[in-house]
Design a protein around this motif. Sequence first.
Motif, PDB file in Angstrom:
ATOM      1  N   HIS A   1       0.872  -1.173   0.000  1.00 48.62           N
ATOM      2  CA  HIS A   1       0.000   0.000   0.000  1.00 48.62           C
ATOM      3  C   HIS A   1       0.911   1.224   0.000  1.00 48.62           C
ATOM      4  CE1 HIS A   1      -3.485   2.511   0.880  1.00 48.62           C
ATOM      5  NE2 HIS A   1      -2.670   3.190   1.657  1.00 48.62           N
ATOM      6  N   PRO A   2       1.015   1.924  -1.141  1.00 47.41           N
ATOM      7  CA  PRO A   2       1.905   3.083  -1.200  1.00 47.41           C
ATOM      8  C   PRO A   2       1.445   4.189  -0.239  1.00 47.41           C
ATOM      9  CG  PRO A   2       1.237   2.400  -3.399  1.00 47.41           C
ATOM     10  CD  PRO A   2       0.377   1.659  -2.426  1.00 47.41           C
ATOM     11  N   PRO A   3       2.394   4.876   0.403  1.00 44.58           N
ATOM     12  CA  PRO A   3       2.017   5.967   1.313  1.00 44.58           C
ATOM     13  C   PRO A   3       1.232   7.053   0.578  1.00 44.58           C
ATOM     14  CG  PRO A   3       4.411   5.592   1.304  1.00 44.58           C
ATOM     15  CD  PRO A   3       3.809   4.710   0.262  1.00 44.58           C
ATOM     16  N   ASP A   4       0.357   7.709   1.303  1.00 40.14           N
ATOM     17  CA  ASP A   4      -0.415   8.845   0.791  1.00 40.14           C
ATOM     18  C   ASP A   4      -1.317   8.488  -0.394  1.00 40.14           C
ATOM     19  OD1 ASP A   4       0.800  10.536   2.704  1.00 40.14           O
ATOM     20  OD2 ASP A   4       2.542  10.770   1.386  1.00 40.14           O
ATOM     21  N   THR A   5      -1.814   7.251  -0.416  1.00 39.41           N
ATOM     22  CA  THR A   5      -2.778   6.849  -1.444  1.00 39.41           C
ATOM     23  C   THR A   5      -4.065   6.432  -0.747  1.00 39.41           C
ATOM     24  OG1 THR A   5      -2.003   4.552  -1.486  1.00 39.41           O
ATOM     25  CG2 THR A   5      -0.981   6.078  -3.047  1.00 39.41           C
ATOM     26  N   PRO A   6      -5.177   6.387  -1.465  1.00 44.70           N
ATOM     27  CA  PRO A   6      -6.463   6.035  -0.844  1.00 44.70           C
ATOM     28  C   PRO A   6      -6.441   4.646  -0.219  1.00 44.70           C
ATOM     29  CG  PRO A   6      -6.785   6.900  -3.055  1.00 44.70           C
ATOM     30  CD  PRO A   6      -5.317   6.714  -2.876  1.00 44.70           C
TER      31      PRO A   6
ATOM     32  N   ASP B   1       4.916  -3.885  -7.466  1.00 47.04           N
ATOM     33  CA  ASP B   1       5.857  -3.207  -8.350  1.00 47.04           C
ATOM     34  C   ASP B   1       7.214  -3.891  -8.431  1.00 47.04           C
ATOM     35  OD1 ASP B   1       6.711  -2.568  -5.812  1.00 47.04           O
ATOM     36  OD2 ASP B   1       6.808  -0.407  -6.151  1.00 47.04           O
ATOM     37  N   LYS B   2       7.312  -5.111  -7.906  1.00 51.32           N
ATOM     38  CA  LYS B   2       8.577  -5.862  -7.978  1.00 51.32           C
ATOM     39  C   LYS B   2       8.283  -7.318  -8.340  1.00 51.32           C
ATOM     40  CE  LYS B   2      11.013  -3.104  -4.529  1.00 51.32           C
ATOM     41  NZ  LYS B   2      10.029  -2.181  -4.061  1.00 51.32           N
TER      42      LYS B   2
END
Length: 168
Positions: free
Chosen positions: A62-67, A74-75
């Motif tokens: 869960h990428p930071p600062d996303t909903p 991504d890897k």
Amino acid sequence: MSHFSNKNILPCVAGGVIVGAIAAIGLAHVWSPAACTKKKKKATVGPCDSSGLWDNSQGFSHPPDTPAGFTMRDKGFNTFLEKWEPGDYEPPHSHPGDDATILIEGEMEIQFYTKSADGKLTKDGDLVTLVAGQTGFIKGNRVHDARYKTRCKLVYVHNKTFDFKDER
């Protein structure tokens, strides 16, 4: 003198409206967009739920600062944007990981094969046709070919480092 009297004008008008309405409904059904298109095909072809592409153990985050709810991977996989011309052909081959072909534009066909101990290929199942808007899932190491019937644009996702093993 008219053929119609005041007594039979109303039934004639009402009958004409009813006949016209029935004809309009019938023609709308026959000429509707749904009636003019082929039977809608499934959006996915193949084992989506068991595809390694969606395996949570392979690094979704869960990428930071996303909903909330947005997770991504991504890897550990490859993604390609591919373009093919009508008549292009990929001979029977396999890939080490599971893949998804998301057809953005065009029409393509996939034939699966089994390979015997002596290396002979035998067709395995019916020819699969993908059209724009569909996604085909293929398990890793499954032998298949691909034929591009029209100009195609697709997004290809592979859950391991990509490799093309010619199986002929």
